[in-house]
Design an enzyme around this catalytic site. Structure first.
Site, PDB file in Angstrom:
ATOM      1  CD  GLU A   1      25.961  55.107  38.080  1.00 23.36           C
ATOM      2  OE1 GLU A   1      26.383  56.246  37.831  1.00 23.36           O
ATOM      3  OE2 GLU A   1      26.013  54.600  39.221  1.00 23.36           O
TER       4      GLU A   1
ATOM      5  CD  GLU B   1      31.312  57.173  42.301  1.00 18.85           C
ATOM      6  OE1 GLU B   1      31.513  58.100  43.095  1.00 18.85           O
ATOM      7  OE2 GLU B   1      30.645  57.295  41.259  1.00 18.85           O
TER       8      GLU B   1
END
Ligand code: XIL
Length: 365
Positions: free
Chosen positions: A270, A163
């Site tokens: 995920e 991220e």
């Protein structure tokens, strides 16, 4: 050259051999779904799950809670146990207990492990990014060399940087790593150190909302500008925190194509399907027949797409095992539901570990 995917799938075709559980009071439930998902997908890609392993001092032992469901997976990821704040809380203190439990379970059951995550703005103790740029660089080097080094050869793929791109465009400039370095070069260092620590491991940049065109563009720009492939990047981790309506299948396909054309492996890292619409419906709801059908239809189209792209996809990891434990319950409480409970049902196994319609859709095709 033989690819990491070929190595994993060839050496894999992994047989689950069972293992004994420590004697704790949590009793495994007995239900068994008929087809093991990882067996059904053995020619396509690895099937993974994120698991909790008693990190943060709780008693959430994945190998006890999910004993009967674990044979469905041939890849495991630590939901939290390998994150910097857990595994390296202080400069001179590593805490490998929870992570080792996953690694050991995986080794004794012939299951692969994906590592998550080395360099991230979140769940990272402050000490690691404090001090001069050189000091922070040395902290990062020591962190990566120690953690990746410890599990060398036992983790087939690491989320090296997580991220680093902001939702507003360009880099996440408020990341403590970005601030300490005064720019994005920390991303290059992270890949260099990971490559040095385990040259054979597949190294990944992992992020959410990768399929959103603007963010996808920013990630691609970052990879090119920083020349990350030269520094060890092997693939993109698409987190896949999706919902019943977003994203559109075409947008996922476009994303897979764009990264794959850059020569990158695709990992779906995920996966969970938020059963609220992501459009402001913040009322709690039960998991009824209607939702069972909608979720099944969504999983059907998503796995159909994954199968079509199985030459590009190395692994598909659910961010949990069954609906009794999902970060979404807490995430939404914190972010949009003013502390009210908001049970979610993102997986193919329900809160009692029974197969939902979505399970049938992904194993019967
Ligand atoms: C989440 C875990 O599931 C939670 O238990 C924890 O409290 C917060 O982090 N993106 C990531 C994951 O890369 O590490 C996050 O996991 C979910 C979002």
């Amino acid at each position: 050259m033989i690819s990491i995917k070929q190595i994993i799938l060839l050496s894999g075709l992994l047989i689950f051999v069972g293992c004994s559980s420590p004697d704790l009071s949590d009793k495994p439930k007995t239900f068994k779904a008929k087809k093991m998902i990882s067996q059904v997908y053995k020619e396509h890609f690895l099937i993974g799950a994120a698991v909790a392993s008693s990190e943060y001092g709780n008693r959430d032992y994945f190998d006890i809670r999910y004993a009967e469901l674990l044979p469905h997976y041939n890849s495991l990821t630590a939901e939290n146990a390998m994150k910097p704040e857990v595994i390296h809380p202080l400069k001179d203190q590593f805490n490998f207990q929870a992570a080792d439990r996953i690694i050991n379970y995986a080794s004794s059951n012939n299951i692969n492990v994906r590592g998550h995550a080395l360099v991230w703005h979140s769940q990272t103790s402050p000490w690691i990014t404090e001090g001069s740029k050189d000091a922070v660089r040395e902290n990062m080097r020591n962190h990566i060399m120690t953690v990746v080094g410890r599990y060398k050869g036992r983790v087939y793929s690491w989320d090296v940087v997580n991220e680093a791109v902001s939702d507003q465009g360009s880099y996440r400039a408020d990341s403590p790593w970005y601030k300490a370095y005064g720019g994005p070069e920390y991303i290059i260092d992270a890949f260099k150190f990971a490559k040095a620590a385990d040259p054979d491991c597949s190294l990944i940049y992992n992020d959410y909302a990768v399929v959103r065109p603007s963010k996808r563009h920013d990630i691609i720009t970052m990879i090119k500008k920083l020349d990350l492939k030269k520094h060890g990047l092997d693939g993109i981790g698409i987190q896949a925190h999706w919902n019943l309506y977003w994203p559109e299948i075409n947008e996922i396909q476009r994303t897979i194509d764009m990264f794959s054309e850059m020569g990158l492996d695709i990992h779906i890292t995920e996966l969970d399907i938020d059963c609220f619409d992501g459009m402001g419906n913040k009322e709690g709801r039960a998991f009824d027949n209607d939702l069972d059908d909608k979720l099944a239809a969504r999983y059907r189209e998503i796995f159909e797409l994954f199968r079509i792209n199985s030459d590009k996809i190395v692994s598909v990891t659910f961010w949990g095992v069954a609906d009794d434990h999902t970060w979404l319950d807490y995430h939404y409480n914190k972010t949009w539901n003013a502390g009210k409970p908001l049970k979610n049902y993102p997986f193919v196994f329900d809160t009692d570990h029974k197969a939902k319609k979505a399970y049938n859709e992904i194993v019967d095709f």
